[in-house]
Design an enzyme around this catalytic site. Structure first.
Site, PDB file in Angstrom:
ATOM      1  N   TYR A   1       2.166  19.726  15.362  1.00 17.37           N
ATOM      2  CA  TYR A   1       1.360  19.389  16.743  1.00 17.37           C
ATOM      3  C   TYR A   1       2.593  18.561  17.345  1.00 17.37           C
ATOM      4  O   TYR A   1       3.471  18.370  16.809  1.00 17.37           O
ATOM      5  CB  TYR A   1       0.518  18.186  16.243  1.00 17.37           C
ATOM      6  CG  TYR A   1      -0.872  18.843  15.777  1.00 17.37           C
ATOM      7  CD1 TYR A   1      -2.255  18.621  16.511  1.00 17.37           C
ATOM      8  CD2 TYR A   1      -1.162  19.509  14.556  1.00 17.37           C
ATOM      9  CE1 TYR A   1      -3.283  19.139  15.734  1.00 17.37           C
ATOM     10  CE2 TYR A   1      -2.023  20.052  14.120  1.00 17.37           C
ATOM     11  CZ  TYR A   1      -3.372  19.698  14.732  1.00 17.37           C
ATOM     12  OH  TYR A   1      -4.645  20.178  14.366  1.00 17.37           O
TER      13      TYR A   1
ATOM     14  N   LYS B   1       0.850  -1.200  -0.029  1.00 14.70           N
ATOM     15  CA  LYS B   1      -0.013  -0.078   0.038  1.00 14.70           C
ATOM     16  C   LYS B   1       0.838   1.412  -0.005  1.00 14.70           C
ATOM     17  O   LYS B   1       1.688   1.446   0.867  1.00 14.70           O
ATOM     18  CB  LYS B   1      -0.741  -0.039   1.242  1.00 14.70           C
ATOM     19  CG  LYS B   1      -1.709   1.100   1.486  1.00 14.70           C
ATOM     20  CD  LYS B   1      -2.440   1.104   2.691  1.00 14.70           C
ATOM     21  CE  LYS B   1      -3.388   2.571   2.708  1.00 14.70           C
ATOM     22  NZ  LYS B   1      -3.882   2.781   4.261  1.00 14.70           N
TER      23      LYS B   1
END
Ligand SMILES: Cc1cc2nc3c(=O)[nH]c(=O)nc-3n(C[C@H](O)[C@H](O)[C@H](O)COP(=O)(O)OP(=O)(O)OC[C@H]3O[C@@H](n4cnc5c(N)ncnc54)[C@H](O)[C@@H]3O)c2cc1C
Length: 498
Positions: free
Chosen positions: A433, A79
């Protein structure tokens, strides 16, 4: 406990979370932990969770698992990212790749140069500057080469696999390294009268299993962290309203195997399509407030390339998490600790992250508050960041074709996400973040893929003259196209490496 003794770890649950935890502890902490897993065939596992993130490779490698054997046992494919269709607007499509875009120049991120030329109307989509996107679109795959400075290698990969086979594969790995397994249903939980810690669990046949540390991997039941300790649930369904899924496999169509997962936005949620070597996994994740079970099933089956190979399965969930994942001597991992929703395949990653933190904070002799707090702080940060990233996929839309999309487009979002979007719109900077998953390229993929294009960019990107910048961009694109053309077809590569 005497200092020399191993901690008795009791894992309740033998789904993906339970067996990943058992395999990791048995392999990486054999001197510290005595591992005992309880699972119940009568209850079974959730049995979905087919798409993963590149971090899983590190897990497989660290545990000394042979990648080819693991892939063959689980019918896995490679993937390179996720293709999102119809999210920003009907007809839109983009791939969120596991890899970067272009190359930073003089310390300035590639996307700033791209933005400058985009506003001048002279560049193709940013995906053309990503090796992962170009390879995915061409259905080609090879493992990245060793030189990380070569743009042709600037990508990672994950796996798409049969979720029902991953646990059993890990079970043999864990048992070979000394993990014990007991089949049975936990019917009662015994607590220490003084500390309130869990002392033992008892199975339906009367077997009593005592432990020092209990890992709650009991899935949505959350038997220990919820059922026994009643740890508060932080509900995020007002931001992530999908709370149901219907799933069904179908035969693979003729042609190649996509090295990517597809997420297609639907009237009341979205639909996954995950190609494995032997079949396609399909599912419709939807909000029950806007769609009935029957209508969701019909919509899923109508959208599948082939008829279902099995009766469609129905799943219920809530987006949110336990306020604390580790309470007393109970550590919850997997669905017992929380679930956001599967849009970015983050759940198995969260399992892996929790296991890594557990091993780092593993009690030396007894559970101490510092370990627990350290673990909980990191888990909090991961969840918060993921929450914002997932909400972005729904909120950044122009769709107004159904009550569901009207709701998510106009809903109030967390302040942290509002600030991140404002920063991006005005300056082209991606908010940082403190911890966690999904770095700059991922946010860029979703922002641009869903039509949030910044008005500004880093002024340093204005320094090169336009013609030489265009030549440099064309060279990057040409290099990627050449590298991808040299890659084998994904299906052929799978056959050759099996
Ligand atoms: C619709 C959907 C799609 C998903 N897609 C993805 C995806 O693409 N990628 C991804 O990373 N994640 C995905 N997930 C999440 C993923 O499925 C889970 O994170 C993963 O399977 C781990 O589940 P688990 O082990 O926590 O729970 P489960 O698989 O539910 O396992 C729970 C275990 O606890 C046992 N148990 C429960 N009660 C008792 C009891 N009383 N006594 C003894 N044993 C008990 C059960 O028998 C079972 O063995 C998806 C989830 C859903 C709902």
């Amino acid at each position: 406990m005497a200092g020399e003794e191993r901690i008795r770890v009791v894992i309740v649950g033998g789904g993906t979370a339970g067996w990943m935890t058992a395999a990791a502890l048995a392999t990486l902490a054999p001197g510290a932990a005595e591992v005992h897993l309880i699972e119940s065939a009568e209850i079974g596992i959730v049995g979905v969770g087919e798409a993963t993130l590149p971090h899983l490779r590190a897990f497989v490698t660290r545990l000394g698992i042979d990648e080819a054997a693991f892939m063959a046992a689980t019918h896995a494919t490679f993937k390179l990212g996720i293709e999102f269709r119809d999210f920003g607007a009907i007809g839109d499509a983009y791939i969120h790749p596991f890899g970067s875009y272009g190359r930073a120049l003089d310390g300035v991120g590639f996307h700033h140069y791209w933005l400058r030329r985009h506003h001048a109307g002279t560049v193709p989509p940013i995906g053309d500057y990503s090796t992962a996107v170009a390879a995915a679109a061409a259905l080609r795959f090879t493992r990245p080469g060793a030189d990380p400075h070569d743009l042709a290698n600037a990508y990672g990969y994950a796996y798409q696999f049969d979720a029902t086979l991953f646990g059993p594969f890990l079970r043999s790995h864990a048992e070979a390294r000394g993990a014990k397994r007991t089949e049975g249903r936990v019917v009662s939980v015994e607590r220490d009268g003084e500390s309130g810690d869990i002392a033992a669990v008892t199975l339906a046949d009367g077997t009593r299993i005592a432990g020092d540390l209990f890992i709650d991997c009991s899935g949505f039941r959350a038997l220990l962290i919820g059922g026994t300790l009643d740890e508060a649930w932080e509900d995020w369904s007002h931001w992530l309203p999908c709370d149901r899924a219907v799933a069904a496999p179908c035969a693979s169509p003729e042609g190649g195997i996509e090295p990517y997962t597809r997420a297609t936005a639907m009237a009341a949620g979205w639909r996954w399509r995950i190609p494995l070597t032997h079949r396609i996994g399909n599912g419709y994740v939807y909000a029950s407030e806007y769609l009935s079970e029957g209508a969701a099933t019909d919509a899923l089956v109508a959208a599948m390339e082939n008829p279902p190979l099995a009766e469609p399965r129905h799943l219920r969930f809530r987006a949110g998490r336990r306020r604390r994942s580790w309470v007393g001597n109970v550590v919850s991992i997997g669905l017992a600790s929380g679930f956001l929703e599967p849009l970015e395949s983050t759940s198995i990653y969260l399992v892996q992250m929790a296991i890594t933190q557990l091993i780092e904070h593993f009690p030396a002799a007894r559970v101490c508050a510092a370990d627990r707090d350290g673990f909980n702080t990191l888990v909090d940060a991961e969840y918060d960041r993921l929450r914002d990233f997932l909400i972005l996929h729904y909120h950044a839309t122009m769709r107004d074709d159904s009550p569901f999309w009207d709701h998510v487009r106009t809903m109030t979002i967390p302040d942290s996400l509002t600030a991140a979007i404002t920063l991006w719109r005005q300056t082209g900077q991606v908010a940082r973040y403190t911890h966690g998953l999904f770095l700059e390229p991922s946010w860029i993929a979703v922002y641009l893929g869903q039509n949030i294009v910044p008005e500004g960019w880093d002024p340093r990107a204005d320094l090169p003259d336009g013609a030489s910048l265009d030549r440099a961009l064309a060279a990057l694109r040409g290099g990627i196209a050449g590298a991808v053309a040299a890659m084998p077809d994904h299906a052929a590569y799978l056959g050759a490496t099996a």
